[in-house]
Write an enzyme that holds these catalytic residues in place. Sequence first.
Site, PDB file in Angstrom:
ATOM      1  N   GLU A   1       0.851  -1.200   0.000  1.00 51.32           N
ATOM      2  CA  GLU A   1       0.000   0.000   0.000  1.00 51.32           C
ATOM      3  C   GLU A   1       0.881   1.242   0.000  1.00 51.32           C
ATOM      4  O   GLU A   1       1.890   1.279   0.702  1.00 51.32           O
ATOM      5  CB  GLU A   1      -0.877  -0.044   1.263  1.00 51.32           C
TER       6      GLU A   1
ATOM      7  N   ASP B   1       0.295   5.368   0.462  1.00 54.50           N
ATOM      8  CA  ASP B   1      -0.800   6.248   0.904  1.00 54.50           C
ATOM      9  C   ASP B   1      -0.518   7.729   0.854  1.00 54.50           C
ATOM     10  O   ASP B   1       0.567   8.175   1.252  1.00 54.50           O
ATOM     11  CB  ASP B   1      -1.105   6.008   2.405  1.00 54.50           C
TER      12      ASP B   1
ATOM     13  N   GLU C   1      -3.040  10.630   2.721  1.00 54.74           N
ATOM     14  CA  GLU C   1      -4.296  10.904   3.414  1.00 54.74           C
ATOM     15  C   GLU C   1      -4.262  12.360   3.854  1.00 54.74           C
ATOM     16  O   GLU C   1      -3.221  12.849   4.290  1.00 54.74           O
ATOM     17  CB  GLU C   1      -4.456  10.014   4.654  1.00 54.74           C
TER      18      GLU C   1
ATOM     19  N   ARG D   1       5.027   3.241   8.803  1.00 51.27           N
ATOM     20  CA  ARG D   1       6.078   4.080   8.213  1.00 51.27           C
ATOM     21  C   ARG D   1       5.515   5.465   7.887  1.00 51.27           C
ATOM     22  O   ARG D   1       5.675   5.983   6.791  1.00 51.27           O
ATOM     23  CB  ARG D   1       6.593   3.435   6.938  1.00 51.27           C
TER      24      ARG D   1
END
Length: 292
Positions: free
Chosen positions: A102, A104, A106, A130
Site C-alpha cells: 500500500e 498512501d 491521506e 512508516r
Amino acid sequence: MARLPVLLIALFFFSAASVDRCRVEASFWDSTYFTWGTQHASVYNNGNDAQLVLDKISGSAFQTKSAYLFGTIEMLIKLVPGNSAGTVTAYYLSSTGPEHDEIDFEFLGNVSGQPYIIHTNIFTQGIGNREQQFYPWFDPTDNFHNYTIHWNPTEVVWYVDSIPIRVFRNYESQGVGYPNQQGMRVYSSLWNADDWATRGGLVKTDWSCAPFVAQFRNFQDRACKWYGPGSIWQCAAETAENWYTSPAYGQLSNAQQGQMSWVRDNYMIYDYCKDTTRFNWNMPPECSKPQY
Ligand SMILES: *[C@@H]1O[C@H](CO)[C@@H](O)[C@H](O)[C@H]1NC(C)=O
Ligand SMILES: *[C@@H]1O[C@H](CO)[C@@H](O)[C@H](O)[C@H]1NC(C)=O
C-alpha cells in the site's frame, strides 16, 4: 516577419506530438467505480471530474477497475474547504490480502484557517508503521493540487505539485520489503475520522457544516496494468514501453533533491524514523539507509 508563422507551426506540431505521446486521459467513467455512498458521489464534466461527499448518513469512495504495477498515478484534488475538522480524504494504492502492499496519501482536515495534515505511509507485504506527515505549503482547498505517486523497481516517490516530498528506495537485498510483487488498485474515499484525525481527535466533525465535498480531476494512470503474477516480470522488464525503468527515473535529480530537502526541512511534522520512543530505539531497517 515571414519566419514567424513557420516557427509557430513548428512549435504547434512539437507540442501536439509530445502531448499525444505522453498523456493518457483516463476518465473517471472508464477507469473507476463507486464502492460506497454511491448516492452521494458523482462524476461530471465528461468523466474528467469526480466528487466525494460526506454527511451524517454516509461518506463515499471510488476505486479503479484495474490494478497496476509500476508507473505514475496522478490526481488533481481540491480538498474539503472551510471547517473540515474530523474529515479524512484518502487517496492511495493498495493490493489485497494479509500481505498487502500500500502507498498512501491521506489528508486530515482542520477547522477553518488551520492547516490540513498531509499524511503518508507505505506498507510492504503487510508491514506498515512508516508514517511521515507534512503541512502543505499552500491552501489545499483553494484550488486543485497535483498529488502523484510514482513507483518503479528502484524507488517510490510521493509528489505534491511536482515537488517530491518523500522517497522510499528499494533495499530489498538488505531485507526491507518493497512493493514489486503485487498489482495495486487506486482508492479514494471521504469519511469521518473525528476520533483521531484533527489534533489527535480533540476536534470533532461539525455536522452543521455538512455536506463536506472533496473534488477530484484529471486522473491519469500512466502505469503498467496488472493481469496476475505474469505481470511481475512484464512490468519490471527494462523496455521502452516500460518508460519508468529508464535510468532517468532511477533517482531524483539534484534539483529535485533540493526541493525535497526544502519541504522536509520546513514542512515535515512527523517522521517515524525519528520516533525513537515508539520503536524503543529499535528503528526499522530502512531508517538507516539513504533515501535520496
Ligand atoms: C503532476 O505531477 C507529476 C509528477 O511531477 C507530473 O508528471 C505531471 O505532469 C503533473 N500534472 C499536472 C497536471 O501538472
Ligand atoms: C490543525 O490545527 C492545529 C492548530 O494549528 C494543529 O496543531 C494541527 O496539526 C492541525 N491539523 C490537524 C489535522 O490536526
